[in-house]
Design an enzyme around this catalytic site. Structure first.
Site, PDB file in Angstrom:
ATOM      1  N   ARG A  12       0.379  -1.513   0.348  1.00 17.17           N
ATOM      2  CA  ARG A  12       0.112  -0.035   0.057  1.00 17.17           C
ATOM      3  C   ARG A  12       0.809   1.187   0.066  1.00 17.17           C
ATOM      4  O   ARG A  12       2.169   1.587   0.307  1.00 17.17           O
ATOM      5  CB  ARG A  12      -0.760  -0.056   0.913  1.00 17.17           C
ATOM      6  N   GLY A  13       0.230   2.377  -0.462  1.00 14.46           N
ATOM      7  CA  GLY A  13       0.914   3.759   0.339  1.00 14.46           C
ATOM      8  C   GLY A  13       2.725   4.281  -0.976  1.00 14.46           C
ATOM      9  O   GLY A  13       1.722   3.758  -2.280  1.00 14.46           O
ATOM     10  N   TYR A  44      11.163   7.761  15.295  1.00 12.21           N
ATOM     11  CA  TYR A  44      10.791   7.981  13.992  1.00 12.21           C
ATOM     12  C   TYR A  44      12.265   8.270  13.630  1.00 12.21           C
ATOM     13  O   TYR A  44      13.096   8.516  12.878  1.00 12.21           O
ATOM     14  CB  TYR A  44       9.644   8.779  13.668  1.00 12.21           C
ATOM     15  N   LYS A  54      15.738   7.083  10.378  1.00 12.84           N
ATOM     16  CA  LYS A  54      15.030   8.349   9.277  1.00 12.84           C
ATOM     17  C   LYS A  54      16.623   9.114   9.033  1.00 12.84           C
ATOM     18  O   LYS A  54      17.276   8.584   7.892  1.00 12.84           O
ATOM     19  CB  LYS A  54      13.814   8.660   8.977  1.00 12.84           C
ATOM     20  N   GLY A 101       8.240   0.797   6.969  1.00 17.89           N
ATOM     21  CA  GLY A 101       8.628   1.756   7.788  1.00 17.89           C
ATOM     22  C   GLY A 101       7.204   1.906   8.792  1.00 17.89           C
ATOM     23  O   GLY A 101       6.044   1.789   8.338  1.00 17.89           O
ATOM     24  N   ILE A 147       3.363  12.833   2.529  1.00 19.35           N
ATOM     25  CA  ILE A 147       2.348  12.290   1.127  1.00 19.35           C
ATOM     26  C   ILE A 147       1.027  11.538   1.950  1.00 19.35           C
ATOM     27  O   ILE A 147       0.796  10.961   2.782  1.00 19.35           O
ATOM     28  CB  ILE A 147       3.574  11.454   0.960  1.00 19.35           C
TER      29      ILE A 147
END
Ligand code: NAD
Length: 231
Positions: free
Chosen positions: A10-11, A137, A141, A74, A170
């Site tokens: 997905r995404g 997070y 990253k 992620g 996004i």
């Protein structure tokens, strides 16, 4: 010569896989429950190196050597520092950063044999800018950037490039969870004034994976509508 995209059900991951598919290139996606329609999918949890290795074996048996890997899987698990449990911190690191190390390692094994390859990590604008409540997070990253640049140096002489895309906000399930007032604030600081679409990240990833990007390695490509400018 095939591509493997983690978290491709997905995404952003799904958009990346569709971009390769639309160009007629063999692509496999990893998923945790159900493969997306019309794509070759293998079940895999990025936190388990045996599952990662098995997913590559399965994909290569079907498609041939994997020479491009997109480490996209992620998660977020936001909390302010004093309330953030060590488990919560570690789980995000284990999925986002150590997960990418696992796929990079197995992917590089195939790429070294082929003497060519593309490793692409999906980081975030948050890696450089930081975000309250996202210490775990952001650390994961930002870690991807350091890892990519180290691997770019390590693997460059073997014909393997290693690059990062750093998306801004996004439209996906992940950002559906961001409170509306925070979204508005982020968009106010985004010169293009809108969320990006998964396909816009996918286009950058496919370019980095293509021959056109043959002399680009260790780069961090922002796909963020300008939100990360200056960081
Ligand atoms: P998403 O939640 O829709 O997709 C995340 C994907 O990762 C899913 O396919 C999920 O199954 C997979 N995944 C999560 N944990 C996993 C695990 N342990 N093993 C295997 N797969 C796992 O979110 P998205 O927005 O499409 O995010 C994709 C990537 O882009 C993530 O790395 C995310 O951090 C990054 N990103 C997203 C945004 C955004 O605004 N959406 C911005 C910057 C970076």
């Amino acid at each position: 010569m095939a591509t493997l995209v983690t978290g491709g059900n997905r995404g952003i991951g799904l958009a990346i896989a569709r971009e390769f598919q639309a160009a007629g290139e063999p692509v496999a996606v990893t998923h945790r429950s159900r493969a997306p329609d019309g794509l070759f999918g293998v079940a895999c949890d990025a936190t388990d190196s045996d599952q990662v290795d098995a997913a590559f074996d399965e994909a290569e048996a079907e498609l041939g050597p994997i020479t491009a890997v997109v480490a996209n899987a992620g998660i977020t698990d936001d909390q302010l520092l004093l309330r953030m449990g060590e488990d919560q911190f570690s789980r995000v690191l284990d999925t986002n950063l150590t997960g990418a190390y696992r796929v990079a390692k197995r992917g590089a094994r195939s790429m070294l044999r082929q003497r060519r390859g593309r490793l692409i990590f999906v980081s975030s604008v948050v890696a450089l800018r930081g975000e309250a409540g996202q210490a775990n997070y952001a650390a994961s990253k930002a870690g991807l950037v350091g890892m990519a640049r180290s691997l770019a140096r390590e693997l460059g002489s073997r014909g393997i490039t290693v690059n990062v895309v750093a998306p801004g906000m996004i439209s996906t399930d992940m950002t559906d969870r961001v409170p509306e007032d925070r979204k508005r604030q982020i968009l106010d600081g985004t010169p293009l004034g809108r969320c990006g679409e998964p396909a816009e990240v996918a286009a950058a990833v496919r370019w980095l994976a293509s021959e056109q990007a043959s002399y680009i390695t260790g780069a961090v490509v922002p796909v963020d509508g300008g939100a990360g400018m200056g960081h």
